[in-house]
Design a protein around this motif. Structure first.
Motif: not given
Ligand code: ZN
Length: 133
Positions: A5-7, A52-54, A76-80, A126-128
């Protein structure tokens, strides 16, 4: 999980980083949002299906402030994205992953979110996330 979804990228200053990423991605920042509970200010870019999330810390107790102190700016994280976050949390917990939240919590961009401890995920935070109705 449906897609990336985002990084999330930790930055020292959105004021400096937003113009940098606008130049890099050749697309405008379409939204900024403060998440009080996380002490972060966020800025979003759309790249096809993925964002992309800053993330900039708004206080010294923010996880982003601690990350910057330890590791400096960067990934920082990867979001699924998931369709049912509670179900996915149960599945991952049963599979031996450590969840950093017992219950989904509100995140930026109208999402319910939960993080997995990076010790179980190859060092990657990892973010859900699930879109809130
Ligand atoms: Zn995120």
């Amino acid at each position: 999980m449906l897609k990336v979804e985002h990084i999330g990228i930790a930055v020292a200053s959105l004021r400096d980083s937003v113009p940098l990423f606008e130049k890099l991605l050749n697309s405008p920042c379409y939204k900024t949002e403060t998440v009080e509970s996380e002490q972060v200010q966020t800025a979003f870019f759309r790249q096809g299906e993925t964002k992309i999330e800053l993330l900039e810390a708004t206080g010294p107790d923010s996880a982003i402030a601690r990350f910057l102190e330890k590791k400096g700016a960067g990934m920082h994280h990867i979001a699924f994205e998931v369709s049912n976050i509670e179900e996915e949390m149960q599945r991952l917990k049963a599979a031996g992953f450590t969840l950093l939240q017992d219950k989904p919590k509100p995140g930026a961009d109208n999402k319910l979110i939960c993080f997995l401890h990076p010790k179980d995920t190859g060092g990657v935070l990892v973010e859900l996330c699930q879109e809130q109705a």
